[in-house]
Design a protein around this motif. Sequence first.
Motif, PDB file in Angstrom:
ATOM      1  N   ALA A 126      -9.499   2.949  -3.194  1.00  0.00           N
ATOM      2  CA  ALA A 126     -10.113   1.942  -4.337  1.00  0.00           C
ATOM      3  C   ALA A 126      -8.931   0.865  -4.652  1.00  0.00           C
ATOM      4  N   VAL A 127      -9.288  -0.414  -4.580  1.00  0.00           N
ATOM      5  CA  VAL A 127      -8.277  -1.339  -5.226  1.00  0.00           C
ATOM      6  C   VAL A 127      -8.753  -2.150  -6.404  1.00  0.00           C
ATOM      7  N   ASP A 128      -8.322  -1.874  -7.616  1.00  0.00           N
ATOM      8  CA  ASP A 128      -8.624  -2.482  -8.918  1.00  0.00           C
ATOM      9  C   ASP A 128      -7.669  -3.479  -9.204  1.00  0.00           C
ATOM     10  N   ASN A 176      -5.135   7.353   3.270  1.00  0.00           N
ATOM     11  CA  ASN A 176      -5.914   7.229   4.570  1.00  0.00           C
ATOM     12  C   ASN A 176      -7.497   7.254   4.319  1.00  0.00           C
ATOM     13  N   GLY A 177      -8.052   6.457   4.834  1.00  0.00           N
ATOM     14  CA  GLY A 177      -9.510   6.301   4.521  1.00  0.00           C
ATOM     15  C   GLY A 177      -9.953   5.080   3.547  1.00  0.00           C
ATOM     16  N   LEU A 204     -10.393  -0.636   0.219  1.00  0.00           N
ATOM     17  CA  LEU A 204      -9.439  -0.974   1.444  1.00  0.00           C
ATOM     18  C   LEU A 204      -9.420   0.242   2.399  1.00  0.00           C
ATOM     19  N   ASP A 205      -9.845  -0.267   3.723  1.00  0.00           N
ATOM     20  CA  ASP A 205      -9.833   0.798   4.570  1.00  0.00           C
ATOM     21  C   ASP A 205      -8.504   1.034   5.027  1.00  0.00           C
ATOM     22  N   VAL A 239       0.745  -1.302  -0.053  1.00  0.00           N
ATOM     23  CA  VAL A 239       0.137   0.102   0.174  1.00  0.00           C
ATOM     24  C   VAL A 239       0.846   1.177   0.149  1.00  0.00           C
ATOM     25  N   PRO A 240       0.625   2.204  -0.986  1.00  0.00           N
ATOM     26  CA  PRO A 240       1.733   3.267  -0.980  1.00  0.00           C
ATOM     27  C   PRO A 240       1.245   4.374   0.103  1.00  0.00           C
TER      28      PRO A 240
END
Length: 448
Positions: free
Chosen positions: A16-18, A12-13, A30-31, A7-8
């Motif tokens: 979106a993950v594609d 925060n928060g 992803l939270d 995760v870069p």
Amino acid sequence: TLITATVPSGLNGPAAVDVTNLIGTGSSTLDVKAFIDGITPDFAVALPTSITILGSGFGLVQGTVNFTGVAIDTTIDDWTDTSIDVTVTSGVTTGPVSVTVNGYTSNTPMFTVGAAQAWSAAGAAIDVDATASVFPRAASDSAGDMVVIWNESDGADLEIFVNEYTAGAWLGAINLSNTALDSSLAEIVVDAADNFHLVWQEAGATPEIKYVSGTIGTWGSSETVALTTTTARPVIGVLPDSSVVVAWSEAGKVVYNVRSGASWGTPADVLTAGTNAVHVAGAVDPAGNFHLAYIDATALQHAWFDGSAWNSGGPIDNAPSSTLVSMAADQLGQLHVFWWNISLNYSAWDGVSWGVASALTQTATLPETLDALVDAANVLHVVAEDDSGAEYDIWRDYWTPAGLAEAGDNATLSVAGQSKQPCLVVTPDMKVHAFFSQTDFIYPVTWE
């Protein structure tokens, strides 16, 4: 099928993950929540004062810093993804600190306002009497109740005694092993359901590794983990599925056994390689892997158990003359190992490799015990004794998560008598409790 990705920083928060392949694109969310590794300093004698909050996932867009659950009017001097500089103004009181960004709130380490933290005077002895009470070990449950175990003679044999602290008082020492054989060198851990698990060695014509579990005021019957050819100090860990893993050195190898349900399996070697294995230490990481550090004929080694098989982590340090190992796992999955080799040494594992060993200066003489742990704020603590000449003293130090930069008091916990064999436990209120043997008694002290 599994995809591992990094995760870069700066997120925060909800993110979106594609995932795209030849068939098409799948999407999910992803939270990403902030995580506080530590606060430096974590107390203030007077306000206003400046502190630095260290961690990850704070994001690049400024959120709020909350004291005792409230976004009190404080001045944020600098905000990055990994650190926040804050001027704490009047109105802040002792309590939890959190960071909120995009509606997501971090974990909550404690910040103390008032007198600077210091070690209390030693409390009353918690053992039975002056009959060689030695080698205490301790654990705390989520309610802040503590269990302390140690070796003590019952007049005929060495036994494992236990005392429990609950509702602000000690319940009184009891003989937990209670056999006609010498029982010694116990270890204790607590699981996520607040069950305490104890393991120890029992001498005899055929030495045994023994185990018992229980909760405050209620203990089960002891069980035999294994019959051994020699006695050796065991270590213990509890996995996420409630399996109990015990490991010990025997006949030059590291041996283990697993308790699944209510029964123990068959003891087996941890790894077939390595000889003259001694000084085993253990810790369970947040992912539920049980890690071991041990010394063999070639190096200080690392291995871990993923619930089904053992894996080699390679050498921690190529120094077979090392001794006296202690291991702790932090909330980020890093491992911390202390050991003695001419001086006190330290190294950390980032999940891939071990860092270069660092020689520390806390003690100039070989201690009898080392004990290391990581608290809920991800602060690393270590305690041991130091031969100051006429007597032994107990010292303790701690470090913030930002590397091994010393942030501790390096304080002497006891100043009279032969004070030895300390251990540490941190309760949910973030108080550090130390227990040690002094002139055949077990004494408690608290950093508060």
